[in-house]
Design a protein around this motif. Structure first.
Motif, short mmCIF file in Angstrom:
data_model
loop_
_atom_site.label_atom_id
_atom_site.label_comp_id
_atom_site.label_asym_id
_atom_site.label_seq_id
_atom_site.Cartn_x
_atom_site.Cartn_y
_atom_site.Cartn_z
N ALA A 75 0.75 -1.01 -0.24
CA ALA A 75 0.05 -0.16 -0.01
C ALA A 75 0.97 1.21 -0.09
CB ALA A 75 -0.77 0.21 1.36
N TYR A 79 -2.81 8.11 1.58
CA TYR A 79 -3.99 7.76 0.94
C TYR A 79 -4.88 8.78 0.81
CZ TYR A 79 -8.33 4.95 0.15
OH TYR A 79 -9.47 4.42 -0.31
N ALA A 98 -6.67 3.33 4.62
CA ALA A 98 -5.50 2.75 3.98
C ALA A 98 -5.73 2.08 2.77
CB ALA A 98 -4.76 1.57 4.92
N ASP A 99 -4.95 1.83 1.80
CA ASP A 99 -5.31 1.33 0.53
C ASP A 99 -5.25 -0.25 0.62
OD1 ASP A 99 -5.88 1.48 -2.19
OD2 ASP A 99 -4.26 2.19 -2.71
N SER A 171 -5.86 -0.30 -6.25
CA SER A 171 -6.49 0.45 -5.10
C SER A 171 -7.89 0.04 -5.39
CB SER A 171 -6.32 2.09 -5.43
OG SER A 171 -5.08 2.48 -5.26
N GLU A 178 -10.34 6.90 -5.19
CA GLU A 178 -9.63 6.91 -3.98
C GLU A 178 -8.38 5.79 -4.18
OE1 GLU A 178 -11.72 6.12 -0.49
OE2 GLU A 178 -13.53 7.26 -1.00
N GLY A 180 -3.93 4.96 -2.62
CA GLY A 180 -2.69 5.35 -1.99
C GLY A 180 -1.82 5.99 -3.13
N SER A 183 0.95 2.93 -4.58
CA SER A 183 0.48 1.59 -4.05
C SER A 183 1.02 0.63 -5.42
CB SER A 183 -1.21 1.41 -3.76
OG SER A 183 -1.30 2.14 -2.91
#
Length: 194
Positions: A75, A79, A98-99, A171, A178, A180, A183
């Motif tokens: 991740a 975020y 959090a992702d 994600s 949305e 991170g 990621s």
């Protein structure tokens, strides 16, 4: 996507974009989720989630029993959230702090293999979905194999046409813009078990 030291691994990553309003051209989100999927991509400026045309013809004698994936996930540190609520102090609290990485395998009914498809607006909600297997992954940088059973919404019918969509996302809430920053989801193998 980019290669890794192991040529059998593909990395899908979320990346920072400009995060600003371009007026008539629309809004560019702060972060864009990386995706790897079966299907086609054709830019739709009026609704970017419709740019993805998920799925390929699925011609089998039954639905698979499970989806098996060998993957790892890291991740991103920061975020970016669009959904949430303000707490008692007026501070924004995201729905997901959090992702997570995700893979969705969706089998759906079609009347036409060429013109019928699901996209980023309806992959999880369409009424013609017949079977689905879905996994999410939090940070685990070790390549692991996980499996999940398919859940059927409709029984298999040999007289119907089906398409299969398998969609990896760096994600899990990328369809809500949305995710991170940076990621990364790494994929080594995908199997449908019968």
């Amino acid at each position: 996507t980019r290669g890794t030291a192991d040529p059998s691994v593909v990395v899908v990553a979320s990346r920072m974009t400009t995060g600003k309003n371009l007026g008539a051209l629309g809004f560019i989100p702060a972060v864009t989720a990386g995706t790897l999927f079966l299907g086609e991509f054709s830019i739709n400026l009026s609704n970017t989630l419709k740019s993805t045309k998920f799925g390929i013809p699925f011609v089998k004698e039954a639905f698979p029993k499970s989806l098996e994936v060998e993957w790892s996930y890291q991740a991103g540190a920061k975020y970016y959230a669009t959904n949430g609520a303000k707490d008692a102090n007026g501070k924004f609290q995201p729905d997901a702090p959090a992702d997570e990485g995700s893979v969705a395998a969706v089998i759906y009914e079609v009347s036409d293999y060429t013109n019928d498809y699901l996209d980023g607006t309806n992959l999880q909600t369409a009424t013609n979905i017949a079977a689905v297997a879905y996994l999410k992954k939090t940070t685990n940088t070790t390549m692991t194999t996980e499996s999940v059973n398919f859940q059927t919404a409709k029984p298999f019918d040999a007289s119907k046409k089906y398409k299969l969509a398998i969609v990896f996302s760096s994600s899990a809430k990328g369809d809500n813009f949305e995710g991170g920053e940076d990621s990364e989801l790494s994929v080594k193998s995908v199997k449908l078990n019968y």
